[in-house]
Design a protein around this motif. Structure first.
Motif, PDB file in Angstrom:
ATOM      1  N   ALA A  82      18.551  -5.385  -6.955  1.00 35.51           N
ATOM      2  CA  ALA A  82      18.241  -5.537  -5.534  1.00 35.51           C
ATOM      3  C   ALA A  82      19.019  -6.688  -4.909  1.00 35.51           C
ATOM      4  O   ALA A  82      19.200  -6.727  -3.687  1.00 35.51           O
ATOM      5  N   GLN A  83      19.493  -7.619  -5.727  1.00 35.58           N
ATOM      6  CA  GLN A  83      20.251  -8.753  -5.206  1.00 35.58           C
ATOM      7  C   GLN A  83      21.754  -8.479  -5.218  1.00 35.58           C
ATOM      8  O   GLN A  83      22.534  -9.295  -4.752  1.00 35.58           O
ATOM      9  N   ASP A  84      22.138  -7.335  -5.783  1.00 36.46           N
ATOM     10  CA  ASP A  84      23.534  -6.900  -5.719  1.00 36.46           C
ATOM     11  C   ASP A  84      23.634  -5.931  -4.549  1.00 36.46           C
ATOM     12  O   ASP A  84      23.028  -4.859  -4.573  1.00 36.46           O
ATOM     13  N   VAL A  85      24.381  -6.291  -3.542  1.00 36.17           N
ATOM     14  CA  VAL A  85      24.409  -5.496  -2.313  1.00 36.17           C
ATOM     15  C   VAL A  85      25.830  -4.998  -2.059  1.00 36.17           C
ATOM     16  O   VAL A  85      26.564  -5.594  -1.260  1.00 36.17           O
ATOM     17  N   SER A 100      19.239  -7.238   0.718  1.00 37.60           N
ATOM     18  CA  SER A 100      18.524  -7.565  -0.520  1.00 37.60           C
ATOM     19  C   SER A 100      17.009  -7.499  -0.311  1.00 37.60           C
ATOM     20  O   SER A 100      16.274  -7.086  -1.211  1.00 37.60           O
ATOM     21  N   THR A 101      16.542  -7.873   0.863  1.00 38.92           N
ATOM     22  CA  THR A 101      15.113  -7.771   1.156  1.00 38.92           C
ATOM     23  C   THR A 101      14.671  -6.316   1.145  1.00 38.92           C
ATOM     24  O   THR A 101      13.631  -5.971   0.557  1.00 38.92           O
ATOM     25  N   ALA A 102      15.452  -5.445   1.765  1.00 40.40           N
ATOM     26  CA  ALA A 102      15.125  -4.019   1.782  1.00 40.40           C
ATOM     27  C   ALA A 102      15.066  -3.455   0.369  1.00 40.40           C
ATOM     28  O   ALA A 102      14.139  -2.711   0.010  1.00 40.40           O
ATOM     29  N   ALA A 103      16.051  -3.817  -0.449  1.00 39.60           N
ATOM     30  CA  ALA A 103      16.101  -3.292  -1.804  1.00 39.60           C
ATOM     31  C   ALA A 103      14.963  -3.830  -2.664  1.00 39.60           C
ATOM     32  O   ALA A 103      14.372  -3.102  -3.473  1.00 39.60           O
ATOM     33  N   PHE A 104      14.635  -5.111  -2.502  1.00 34.68           N
ATOM     34  CA  PHE A 104      13.567  -5.701  -3.311  1.00 34.68           C
ATOM     35  C   PHE A 104      12.216  -5.078  -2.972  1.00 34.68           C
ATOM     36  O   PHE A 104      11.445  -4.710  -3.863  1.00 34.68           O
ATOM     37  N   ILE A 105      11.911  -4.972  -1.685  1.00 34.44           N
ATOM     38  CA  ILE A 105      10.630  -4.382  -1.282  1.00 34.44           C
ATOM     39  C   ILE A 105      10.544  -2.940  -1.749  1.00 34.44           C
ATOM     40  O   ILE A 105       9.486  -2.484  -2.226  1.00 34.44           O
ATOM     41  N   ALA A 106      11.657  -2.213  -1.654  1.00 37.75           N
ATOM     42  CA  ALA A 106      11.686  -0.831  -2.123  1.00 37.75           C
ATOM     43  C   ALA A 106      11.388  -0.746  -3.617  1.00 37.75           C
ATOM     44  O   ALA A 106      10.576   0.074  -4.069  1.00 37.75           O
ATOM     45  N   ALA A 107      12.058  -1.606  -4.393  1.00 40.67           N
ATOM     46  CA  ALA A 107      11.871  -1.575  -5.844  1.00 40.67           C
ATOM     47  C   ALA A 107      10.442  -1.944  -6.231  1.00 40.67           C
ATOM     48  O   ALA A 107       9.830  -1.315  -7.093  1.00 40.67           O
ATOM     49  N   ARG A 142      17.978 -16.545  -9.237  1.00 44.86           N
ATOM     50  CA  ARG A 142      19.235 -16.011  -8.723  1.00 44.86           C
ATOM     51  C   ARG A 142      19.317 -16.218  -7.213  1.00 44.86           C
ATOM     52  O   ARG A 142      20.361 -16.597  -6.676  1.00 44.86           O
ATOM     53  N   SER A 143      18.221 -15.979  -6.532  1.00 42.66           N
ATOM     54  CA  SER A 143      18.171 -16.197  -5.089  1.00 42.66           C
ATOM     55  C   SER A 143      18.380 -17.670  -4.757  1.00 42.66           C
ATOM     56  O   SER A 143      19.093 -18.020  -3.800  1.00 42.66           O
ATOM     57  N   ALA A 144      17.763 -18.560  -5.551  1.00 43.78           N
ATOM     58  CA  ALA A 144      17.920 -19.999  -5.321  1.00 43.78           C
ATOM     59  C   ALA A 144      19.380 -20.423  -5.450  1.00 43.78           C
ATOM     60  O   ALA A 144      19.866 -21.257  -4.674  1.00 43.78           O
ATOM     61  N   ARG A 145      20.087 -19.851  -6.414  1.00 44.61           N
ATOM     62  CA  ARG A 145      21.510 -20.190  -6.574  1.00 44.61           C
ATOM     63  C   ARG A 145      22.309 -19.770  -5.336  1.00 44.61           C
ATOM     64  O   ARG A 145      23.202 -20.482  -4.885  1.00 44.61           O
ATOM     65  N   TYR A 146      21.977 -18.605  -4.797  1.00 40.05           N
ATOM     66  CA  TYR A 146      22.677 -18.140  -3.595  1.00 40.05           C
ATOM     67  C   TYR A 146      22.389 -19.062  -2.409  1.00 40.05           C
ATOM     68  O   TYR A 146      23.292 -19.402  -1.639  1.00 40.05           O
ATOM     69  N   ALA A 168       9.017 -18.836  -2.090  1.00 38.29           N
ATOM     70  CA  ALA A 168       8.261 -18.422  -0.904  1.00 38.29           C
ATOM     71  C   ALA A 168       8.675 -17.022  -0.457  1.00 38.29           C
ATOM     72  O   ALA A 168       7.828 -16.169  -0.158  1.00 38.29           O
ATOM     73  N   VAL A 169       9.964 -16.780  -0.433  1.00 41.56           N
ATOM     74  CA  VAL A 169      10.456 -15.466  -0.010  1.00 41.56           C
ATOM     75  C   VAL A 169      10.043 -14.393  -1.015  1.00 41.56           C
ATOM     76  O   VAL A 169       9.653 -13.281  -0.632  1.00 41.56           O
ATOM     77  N   GLY A 170      10.113 -14.729  -2.302  1.00 40.75           N
ATOM     78  CA  GLY A 170       9.679 -13.768  -3.319  1.00 40.75           C
ATOM     79  C   GLY A 170       8.216 -13.402  -3.148  1.00 40.75           C
ATOM     80  O   GLY A 170       7.839 -12.225  -3.226  1.00 40.75           O
ATOM     81  N   GLY A 171       7.376 -14.408  -2.895  1.00 35.84           N
ATOM     82  CA  GLY A 171       5.955 -14.143  -2.691  1.00 35.84           C
ATOM     83  C   GLY A 171       5.701 -13.284  -1.467  1.00 35.84           C
ATOM     84  O   GLY A 171       4.890 -12.349  -1.508  1.00 35.84           O
ATOM     85  N   MET A 172       6.399 -13.582  -0.369  1.00 36.00           N
ATOM     86  CA  MET A 172       6.253 -12.765   0.837  1.00 36.00           C
ATOM     87  C   MET A 172       6.687 -11.329   0.583  1.00 36.00           C
ATOM     88  O   MET A 172       6.016 -10.372   0.995  1.00 36.00           O
ATOM     89  N   SER A 173       7.804 -11.179  -0.092  1.00 33.30           N
ATOM     90  CA  SER A 173       8.330  -9.841  -0.356  1.00 33.30           C
ATOM     91  C   SER A 173       7.350  -9.022  -1.181  1.00 33.30           C
ATOM     92  O   SER A 173       7.139  -7.827  -0.920  1.00 33.30           O
TER      93      SER A 173
END
Length: 208
Positions: A82-85, A100-107, A142-146, A168-173
């Protein structure tokens, strides 16, 4: 028998192998585990769902425990994927965050029943526990590195430490994905809202 596809189905179909029977067994196992639970599921249930012989099952997997662990790896990889776009400008934070948000929520929405089982099995199985922790932590780091890279390049002004923003973003997602799983029609709104909040935490203006 054809199944009704949810809005996210085509977005997360990256986890097949070249062997059709292998993919059918994994899909069937995920469906049966979600429906019957781990303890009640048998190899016979999985092979019946996949329309594969018992002998065919053992070509790919040694046991119910093994196919469950392979499913756990597949879910972990779905979140990393999901983080590979592909097709998105990696230097455009707005595009990357939206995709990446769309893909993560979908997964997450797609695999939610299995994720609940993974969390349960992680309490008693060390191998599953390691996979569960990796599923939770690797996408965050991985998100933190980006985020750190964007900040170093002056393309983002995160409101907190990059790892804290990523958590925080992971928890929201995850919370929005659970709502989406229960009400698929909310998917697009969930992606829009999480994307806006992610960009705010990054200190990046949302797209007009």
């Amino acid at each position: 028998m054809a199944r009704h596809q949810q809005p996210w189905a085509t977005r997360t179909a990256r986890d097949r192998t070249d062997a059709p029977a292998h993919g059918r067994l994994l899909d069937a196992a995920e469906a049966v585990f979600a429906r019957r639970g781990y303890g009640a599921t048998t190899i016979a249930d999985i092979t019946a769902e996949a329309e594969v012989s018992r002998a065919g099952f053992y070509v790919y997997f040694a046991s119910k425990e093994e196919i469950f662990r392979v499913l756990a790896v597949r879910v972990r990889d779905a979140f990393l994927a999901a983080q590979d776009v592909p097709g998105v400008d990696r230097d455009d934070a707005r595009e990357v965050v939206a995709a990446s948000t769309a893909a993560f929520i979908a997964a997450y929405a797609r695999h939610l029943p299995l994720l609940r089982l993974l969390e349960q099995q992680a309490q008693t199985d060390d191998d599953v526990r390691a996979l569960w922790e990796e599923t939770q932590e690797r996408p965050v780091h991985r998100s933190a590195r980006y985020i750190r890279r964007l900040a170093a390049e002056g393309k983002a002004r995160p409101v907190a430490d990059p790892l804290a923003v990523a958590r925080a973003v992971g928890g929201m997602s995850i919370q929005f994905a659970r709502l989406t799983a229960a009400a698929p029609e909310t998917y697009e709104a969930a992606v829009r809202d999480v994307t806006a909040m992610f960009l705010h935490l990054l200190g990046v203006d949302p797209p007009r």
